[in-house]
Scaffold this motif. Sequence first.
Motif, PDB file in Angstrom:
ATOM      1  N   GLY A 142       6.295  13.435  -2.963  1.00 11.23           N
ATOM      2  CA  GLY A 142       5.614  12.852  -1.818  1.00 11.23           C
ATOM      3  C   GLY A 142       4.252  13.461  -1.573  1.00 11.23           C
ATOM      4  N   GLU A 164       3.088   0.735  -5.611  1.00  9.73           N
ATOM      5  CA  GLU A 164       4.192   1.415  -4.933  1.00  9.73           C
ATOM      6  C   GLU A 164       3.722   2.726  -4.278  1.00  9.73           C
ATOM      7  OE1 GLU A 164       6.950   0.044  -4.471  1.00  9.73           O
ATOM      8  OE2 GLU A 164       7.087  -1.502  -5.991  1.00  9.73           O
ATOM      9  N   THR A 166       4.198   4.033  -1.463  1.00  4.31           N
ATOM     10  CA  THR A 166       5.126   4.725  -0.561  1.00  4.31           C
ATOM     11  C   THR A 166       6.291   5.367  -1.301  1.00  4.31           C
ATOM     12  OG1 THR A 166       6.273   2.628  -0.145  1.00  4.31           O
ATOM     13  CG2 THR A 166       4.537   3.258   1.393  1.00  4.31           C
ATOM     14  N   ASN A 167       6.294   5.278  -2.646  1.00  7.93           N
ATOM     15  CA  ASN A 167       7.339   5.960  -3.409  1.00  7.93           C
ATOM     16  C   ASN A 167       7.333   7.454  -3.094  1.00  7.93           C
ATOM     17  OD1 ASN A 167       8.391   3.763  -4.690  1.00  7.93           O
ATOM     18  ND2 ASN A 167       7.777   4.361  -6.748  1.00  7.93           N
ATOM     19  N   LEU A 169       7.871   9.025  -0.470  1.00  4.69           N
ATOM     20  CA  LEU A 169       7.447   9.427   0.864  1.00  4.69           C
ATOM     21  C   LEU A 169       8.562   9.201   1.870  1.00  4.69           C
ATOM     22  CD1 LEU A 169       3.832   7.941   1.050  1.00  4.69           C
ATOM     23  CD2 LEU A 169       4.507  10.247   0.385  1.00  4.69           C
ATOM     24  N   GLN A 174       5.344   7.085   4.957  1.00  5.35           N
ATOM     25  CA  GLN A 174       5.216   5.687   4.544  1.00  5.35           C
ATOM     26  C   GLN A 174       4.378   4.919   5.555  1.00  5.35           C
ATOM     27  OE1 GLN A 174       8.896   3.657   3.629  1.00  5.35           O
ATOM     28  NE2 GLN A 174       9.729   5.418   2.557  1.00  5.35           N
ATOM     29  N   LEU A 196       4.778  -3.473  -3.400  1.00  2.00           N
ATOM     30  CA  LEU A 196       5.756  -2.818  -2.547  1.00  2.00           C
ATOM     31  C   LEU A 196       7.156  -3.271  -2.910  1.00  2.00           C
ATOM     32  CD1 LEU A 196       3.940  -3.309   0.882  1.00  2.00           C
ATOM     33  CD2 LEU A 196       4.332  -1.097  -0.222  1.00  2.00           C
ATOM     34  N   ASP A 198       9.615  -2.411  -0.402  1.00  2.09           N
ATOM     35  CA  ASP A 198      10.181  -2.535   0.936  1.00  2.09           C
ATOM     36  C   ASP A 198       9.679  -3.814   1.598  1.00  2.09           C
ATOM     37  OD1 ASP A 198      10.567  -2.225   3.830  1.00  2.09           O
ATOM     38  OD2 ASP A 198      11.173  -0.163   3.344  1.00  2.09           O
ATOM     39  N   LEU A 201       8.110  -3.290   5.134  1.00  3.56           N
ATOM     40  CA  LEU A 201       6.752  -2.753   5.117  1.00  3.56           C
ATOM     41  C   LEU A 201       5.755  -3.849   4.754  1.00  3.56           C
ATOM     42  CD1 LEU A 201       7.178   0.752   3.423  1.00  3.56           C
ATOM     43  CD2 LEU A 201       6.794   0.255   5.846  1.00  3.56           C
TER      44      LEU A 201
END
Length: 262
Positions: A142, A164, A166-167, A169, A174, A196, A198, A201
């Motif tokens: 992160g 990606e 937010t991987n 995190l 995120q 993404l 998610d 998100l």
Amino acid sequence: MSLHANGVGWDVGRRRIVDEVSLRAEPGTIIGLLGPNGSGKSSLLRVLAGLRPPARGTVLLDGTPLHTMSRRAVARRVAFVEQAVVTDQDPTVADVIDLGRTPHRRGWSGASAQDRRVLERVCEQTDLTGLLTERYRTLSGGERQRVQIARAFAQEPAVMILDEPTNHLDIKYQLSLLELVTDHVRRAPAAAVIALHDLNLAAMFCDEVLVLEGGRVVAAGTPPATITAEAIDGVFGVHATVAEDDGLYVRLRRALGDPDGT
């Protein structure tokens, strides 16, 4: 500055990885890419960033074909953040973030006053000021991702391409990371294309969504038009409930073929 892809394709041998994809990322907007693993998201982003030449179609940066521009000229305008960055060197966090200023310098010139102001600002924005002397290899996944985002911000890009981001995190980072990207996009104004996983998100932060399957766009439009129970069922093979209550919300229920499914 706008980024347009017109009928873009990219192949490996006879296999079409990206197949006739078109998108328009205008200043002040965030385009989200959704799709299962292997749908072509990462390959498309590399084509959009100029790291892979398209086999078909064109990518235009403010109307100029990307393949006609020098790498330095592209790097001054386009920042690319991939899923995982490894290095056989042993840089500090400050060294990695400073790389974002390289396209703006002449030759081997050192950091200018403007460089130092930009670096100080992005380190504060990404909450990395206390880690600047740490070695990049010692960081968690992160923390490394935040460093790469800071490096991208240091480029002061007109277009951000994020694979990606937010991987690795936690939830706090995120949200804060995507809020920072949104703030940059709205303020500059800049354009962003973000892959993404998610769905929530994507619904929260994206102005437009492209859903990929097998390298092709199977749905495109606003989050409410594309992130639907039917699309999630058909593309991801998951039963879901999609509701709008102060924003779009996706509740995943179960995978198709589950013993408890229908």
